[in-house]
Motif scaffolding. Structure first.
Motif, short mmCIF file in Angstrom:
data_model
loop_
_atom_site.label_atom_id
_atom_site.label_comp_id
_atom_site.label_asym_id
_atom_site.label_seq_id
_atom_site.Cartn_x
_atom_site.Cartn_y
_atom_site.Cartn_z
N SER A 114 0.85 -1.24 0.01
CA SER A 114 -0.06 -0.11 0.01
C SER A 114 0.83 1.22 -0.01
N LEU A 115 0.37 2.37 -0.31
CA LEU A 115 0.85 3.59 -0.24
C LEU A 115 1.51 4.21 1.09
N TRP A 118 4.54 1.88 1.91
CA TRP A 118 5.52 2.34 1.11
C TRP A 118 6.16 3.70 1.70
N ARG A 119 5.30 4.72 2.14
CA ARG A 119 5.71 5.81 2.80
C ARG A 119 6.47 5.23 4.33
N TRP A 124 8.02 8.00 -1.14
CA TRP A 124 7.11 9.12 -1.47
C TRP A 124 7.50 10.44 -0.56
N ARG A 187 4.30 -3.73 -6.25
CA ARG A 187 4.89 -2.60 -5.64
C ARG A 187 4.54 -1.45 -6.54
N TYR A 189 3.27 1.46 -5.91
CA TYR A 189 3.44 2.79 -5.41
C TYR A 189 4.92 2.96 -5.62
N LEU A 192 5.40 4.25 -9.37
CA LEU A 192 5.22 5.40 -9.44
C LEU A 192 5.95 6.46 -8.59
N ASP A 193 6.45 6.00 -7.24
CA ASP A 193 7.49 7.14 -7.03
C ASP A 193 8.64 7.10 -7.63
N ARG A 221 -3.64 -2.90 -10.90
CA ARG A 221 -2.87 -2.33 -9.58
C ARG A 221 -2.52 -0.96 -9.92
N ALA A 225 -3.45 2.35 -8.32
CA ALA A 225 -2.28 3.47 -7.67
C ALA A 225 -2.33 4.74 -8.31
N THR A 229 -3.48 8.67 -6.27
CA THR A 229 -2.37 9.46 -6.13
C THR A 229 -2.63 10.77 -6.74
#
Length: 493
Positions: A114-115, A118-119, A124, A187, A189, A192-193, A221, A225, A229
């Motif tokens: 999840s975001l 990952w944070r 992020w 993964r 996020y 995307l990061d 997925r 995401a 975001t």
């Protein structure tokens, strides 16, 4: 023709545009040292052509004259740095010290991060463009799509351009390569990061994530995401890509984004100069972007804590028996191939190992001590490539396997270049004949001659990969091939 090349002191490389050549043969008459005709009557640069053009001004002048006289304007020149020394013979790889902590794949390979998770792992966060460029240089980040091009150098070609675009290339059609689909599915996020960081670094406001049409889980997925975001000044779109191998080639991918057929483009101009809708475009492999996101989360020093000085960290590999089933695994660079195969229960009984994917190389059992680094694998006769490792067992015939690979490439060609669209099916047929006892020494010689002159003749690199894997068979498994030429596959007698 650029007349300035006639007086330059730099090395000039000649190339024949296979989409334009119709075999009139003017170049062979004017500069026979540089050009020859293949079995279809089409021109190509001789194996010694680059060296001769570099060392002999008269031969180079005749090459430029051949360009000027070519009725189809099919000859091109480019400046190139002088060739580096060949890589040293591979030495047995010392195993890294141990204790390496995976950071690209989740411990639970079935989970989707999840975001918030990952944070919590350090992702992020915002970074300035200058800090990001310093980061990728200090981390030694390079591409993970096959070419291994230094990321910082690739970025510099786009930084400062007007309204650049960044494309995350997750198009992954080659059998036995599953890493990018896995990363987008599990993964999303982090993917995307990495994309948003690359966009910040080069000053782009528009980005794309390219996903194969049949990669349903990955597309679902990554799309979710992207939707979750939205809201800042960066626009990210998901682009579905036709299920064709050539559609993942970066210039063909740009055509897909523009709504056109997936056809590779002649370079130059390069995407960094003229890409999506004429705008400077940075194309980065999905795994490369995850490496970027991880390096930004943990710092350059921690990122370089594993692997080797020249190839830091780890990579995401697809590993298994030839044809599957496959496992996606994170492996520290510098490990020996034999050690990795042993870990996965694939070493015993290995007759050959295809390393680097279909466009990689086929290694004999005595070459498996090579380290998993670009230089060591290149010296052994393979490459990191797509980081696919496929093991041929006792019942797998190397000739039959390579015939299937060459046939696959022939079926997947864009149809623009005759050496590829005509040559590869014919070469696959020769391999099939050898396997079935219908080929002989003459056919084998024809195969070797054609494959030795195929690299660099296409708009894209598809024929180069076909040539590489075929030549690895002919050189590394010469006795096996000779036995086939004498009466077909010994396994079937």
């Amino acid at each position: 023709m650029d007349r300035r090349l006639a007086t330059t002191t730099e090395q000039v490389r000649f190339r024949v545009d296979a989409t334009r050549c119709d075999g009139q043969g003017v170049c062979v008459l004017v500069a026979p040292e540089l050009f020859e005709l293949d079995r279809y009557g089409l021109a190509y640069v001789t194996p010694d052509g680059d060296r001769l053009a570099a060392d002999d001004e008269e031969i180079r002048a005749r090459g430029l004259e051949a360009d000027a006289m070519c009725p189809r304007n099919a000859i091109r020149e480019e400046l190139a740095a002088r060739a580096a020394a060949p890589p040293p013979e591979p030495a047995p790889a010392p195993e890294p010290g141990g204790g390496f902590a995976p950071r690209l794949l989740l411990a639970d390979g079935t989970k989707t991060e999840s975001l918030e998770e990952w944070r919590a792992a350090g992702g992020w966060r915002d970074h300035t463009p200058g800090a990001l460029l310093d980061l990728v240089e200090q981390a030694g980040l390079a591409g993970h799509g096959g070419a291994g091009f230094p990321t910082a150098e690739k970025w510099r070609r786009v930084i400062g351009a007007d309204r650049p675009v960044v494309v995350a290339n997750g198009s992954e059609r080659e059998p036995g390569t599953e890493k990018d689909r896995h990363l987008m599915a599990h993964r999303p996020y982090a993917v995307l990061d990495g994309l948003r960081l690359a966009m910040r670094a080069v000053g782009a406001a528009l980005g794309y994530v390219a996903v194969d049409e049949d990669a349903h889980e990955a597309a679902e997925r990554i799309t979710a995401a992207v939707e979750a975001t939205r809201g800042d000044d960066l626009e990210i779109r998901v682009q579905r890509v036709p299920t064709r191998y050539v559609a993942g080639e970066e210039t063909a991918l740009l055509s897909v984004i523009e709504g056109k057929d997936p056809l590779p483009r002649i370079r130059p101009p390069y995407p960094s100069d003229v890409g999506v809708f004429g705008r400077a475009t940075l194309v980065q492999n999905v795994e490369t972007l995850v490496h970027l996101a991880v390096a930004a989360a943990i710092g350059a020093e921690a990122y370089r804590s594993g692997g080797t000085p020249g190839c830091p960290g780890s990579g995401v590999f697809t590993i298994g028996r030839f044809g599957g089933p496959f496992e996606v695994a994170e492996i520290e660079f510098g490990r020996s191939l034999a050690g990795v195969l042993d870990d996965h229960g694939l070493l015993d009984g290995a007759r050959a190992v295809l390393v680097g994917g279909y466009a990689g190389g086929l290694l004999t059992p005595d070459r498996l001590d090579a380290a998993l680094t670009p230089d060591a694998l290149r010296a052994a006769g393979a490459s990191l490539g797509t980081k696919s490792i496929q093991v041929l067992g006792p019942d797998d015939c190397p000739v039959r396997v390579v015939a299937g690979i060459v046939r696959y490439f022939g079926e997947q060609t864009a149809g623009q270049c005759p050496p590829c669209s005509r040559g590869l099916p014919d070469m696959a047929a020769i391999l099939d004949d050898l396997d079935g006892g219908r080929g002989g020494a003459a056919a084998l010689a024809e195969l070797e001659t054609f494959m030795a002159t195929l690299s660099g003749r296409g708009v894209c690199r598809l024929p180069d990969g076909a040539a590489r894997v075929a030549l690895s068979l002919l050189t590394g498994f010469a006795s096996v091939v000779a036995a086939h030429a004498g009466g077909g596959c010994p396994d079937l007698r």
